[in-house]
Enzyme design. Structure first.
Site, PDB file in Angstrom:
ATOM      1  N   CYS A  83      37.885  46.579  42.610  1.00  0.00           N
ATOM      2  CA  CYS A  83      37.848  44.806  42.574  1.00  0.00           C
ATOM      3  C   CYS A  83      38.799  44.008  42.197  1.00  0.00           C
ATOM      4  O   CYS A  83      39.248  43.833  43.120  1.00  0.00           O
ATOM      5  CB  CYS A  83      36.532  44.562  41.553  1.00  0.00           C
ATOM      6  SG  CYS A  83      37.276  45.550  39.857  1.00  0.00           S
ATOM      7  N   TYR A  84      39.313  44.699  41.259  1.00  0.00           N
ATOM      8  CA  TYR A  84      40.701  43.428  41.251  1.00  0.00           C
ATOM      9  C   TYR A  84      41.939  43.730  41.809  1.00  0.00           C
ATOM     10  O   TYR A  84      42.570  42.962  42.296  1.00  0.00           O
ATOM     11  CB  TYR A  84      41.607  44.384  39.905  1.00  0.00           C
ATOM     12  CG  TYR A  84      40.856  43.708  38.717  1.00  0.00           C
ATOM     13  CD1 TYR A  84      40.642  42.469  37.876  1.00  0.00           C
ATOM     14  CD2 TYR A  84      40.640  44.806  37.648  1.00  0.00           C
ATOM     15  CE1 TYR A  84      39.891  42.536  36.839  1.00  0.00           C
ATOM     16  CE2 TYR A  84      40.068  44.666  36.619  1.00  0.00           C
ATOM     17  CZ  TYR A  84      39.810  43.679  35.520  1.00  0.00           C
ATOM     18  OH  TYR A  84      38.841  43.373  34.498  1.00  0.00           O
TER      19      TYR A  84
END
Length: 346
Positions: free
Chosen positions: A150-151
Site C-alpha cells: 500500500c505505501y
C-alpha cells in the site's frame, strides 16, 4: 469466452478475502478454488457472512488451488510464497504474489529487512514489480508478478512525474503517511485492538518500516540513481485508506504550472489515477472501495518545497484491486475489467 479460473491462497485474510470479493463481480474471471490454513474445510461465507450466496466456496489445500486455476493469487506472509511460486512456474500458471517475497530485487536487502533468502534466484529474475502505471510493458512479458504493497504504491505515484522530469531534488524527500488498520492484517495485535486504536493517531515503525527499501527501489529506478527517503507511517482509527503526504525540494526555476503539466502528461490516460484540480486535496473518503489513486500537488514557494499528496484504498489499489489490475494485463484484458467501482459519496 471461457472465464479465467482464479485461485486464492490465503483467502481468509483481509487481502485474500478482498480478492474474492472483487473477482465475484469480474465479468471475465471466476473463483475456481481457495485455500486457508486456519479455516480449511469451511466456506468463505462462514468466515465472512457478508459473502453469503455470493462466495460460498470451501477452503481447500494449496495443491488443489494450483491444479484448478489459471492464475494464483498468494495473500501470504513473507517467506511463504517462494515455494508456491516455483510450483506455479513449473506448471505454467500465472502467479501474483501479494506478499513481499519477490518485491525486492536485491537479496541482500531482502535478508536485511525480512531475514530471508532467495531460494531460487532464477525465479526471482522472472518476477516483475507490478505497479502498472510505471511498469506496464514489463508486466505484459511475465507470468510472475510481485504485487506492491500500500505505501509502496501511494508514495511513488505521488512523486514519479516530478521525479521523471527532474523537477525535484533526489535527496531529502520525506514521505509522511497514514494508514487504516486493515493494513495490519486480520490477526489481532495490541496496537490494532479497538480501545487502543480508537480516538488516537500514532506513528509506528519510524525509520524502520519494511516498505522503505521497496519505495526507494522504485524511486531509484525512475530517477536512475540510488535514492534514500525518510518514511514515517502512522496508524489511523479507520478501516481503510492510505494518505501519503510527500515533501521534496524544488529545483530552481520550477513552477507549479510546470509541475501540473508534468502530472497531466504522465497520468492523463491512466484509468486509475485522478489528478485533482488546483487547490483540492486528496482524501481517503473519496477512493474508498475503489482502485483509484487520487493525487493532489502543491508548492510552498516560501520554502521551495513541493508537496504531493496521494490517497488510495489500501485493500484495493494497495493490494487486491492492483493484483486484479495486474491479472487483467497478464491475460490481455482491459485493465479496468472488474474494477469499475464507484466510491461511496457519504
Amino acid at each position: 469466452m471461457e472465464k479465467i479460473k482464479v485461485g486464492v491462497v490465503g483467502a481468509t485474510g483481509y487481502a485474500g478475502a478482498e480478492i474474492c470479493r472483487l473477482i465475484a463481480g469480474h465479468p471475465a474471471a471466476e473463483l475456481a478454488a481457495i485455500s486457508s490454513v486456519s479455516f480449511e474445510g469451511q466456506a468463505l461465507s462462514d468466515v465472512y457472512p457478508a459473502y453469503r450466496e455470493m462466495c460460498d466456496l470451501i477452503c481447500t489445500t494449496q495443491e488443489a488451488v494450483v491444479e484448478k486455476s489459471d492464475v494464483i493469487f498468494a495473500a501470504l506472509p513473507h517467506g511463504l510464497s517462494q515455494e508456491l511460486a516455483a510450483e506455479c512456474d513449473k506448471k505454467g500458471k500465472a502467479f501474483i504474489d501479494l506478499g513481499a517475497d519477490f518485491r525486492l530485487k536485491s537479496e541482500e536487502e531482502y535478508t536485511e529487512w525480512y531475514g530471508g533468502t532467495f531460494t531460487d534466484k532464477a525465479l526471482h529474475e522472472k518476477a516483475v514489480y507490478g505497479l502498472p502505471e510505471l511498469f506496464r510493458e514489463e508486466i505484459k512479458k511475465t507470468k510472475l508478478v510481485a504485487n506492491p504493497g500500500c505505501y509502496t504504491t501511494a508514495v511513488p505515484l505521488a512523486l514519479v512525474p516530478a521525479l521523471e522530469k527532474g523537477y525535484i531534488e533526489t535527496t531529502g524527500i520525506i514521505a509522511n503517511c497514514a494508514s487504516g488498520v486493515t493494513g495490519a492484517g486480520r490477526k489481532p495485535a495490541q496496537n490494532s485492538h479497538y480501545p487502543e486504536l480508537n480516538e488516537g493517531m500514532s506513528a509506528y515503525k519510524v525509520a524502520c518500516h519494511r516498505h522503505t527499501p521497496e519505495i526507494e527501489q522504485t524511486l531509484s529506478k525512475i530517477s536512475g540513481e540510488k535514492m534514500h527517503i525518510t518514511f514515517v507511517p502512522h496508524l489511523l482509527p479507520v478501516n481503510r485508506g492510505i494518505l501519503a503526504t510527500c515533501y521534496a525540494k524544488l529545483k530552481p526555476g520550477v513552477t507549479e504550472e510546470m509541475l501540473r503539466a508534468a502530472y497531466e502528461e504522465r497520468y492523463g490516460k491512466e484509468p486509475f489515477v485522478r489528478l485533482l484540480p488546483k487547490g483540492k486535496s486528496a482524501d481517503i473518503h473519496n477512493i474508498k472501495y475503489t482502485n483509484f489513486c487520487d493525487v493532489s500537488i502543491f508548492t510552498d514557494l516560501r520554502t521551495g518545497t513541493f508537496i504531493a499528496i496521494s490517497a488510495i484504498d489500501n485493500m484495493v489499489k494497495g493490494a487486491a484491486g492492483q493484483a486484479i489490475q495486474n491479472m487483467n494485463i497478464l491475460f490481455g484484458l482491459d485493465e479496468t475489467c472488474g474494477l469499475k467501482l464507484v466510491p461511496p459519496a457519504f
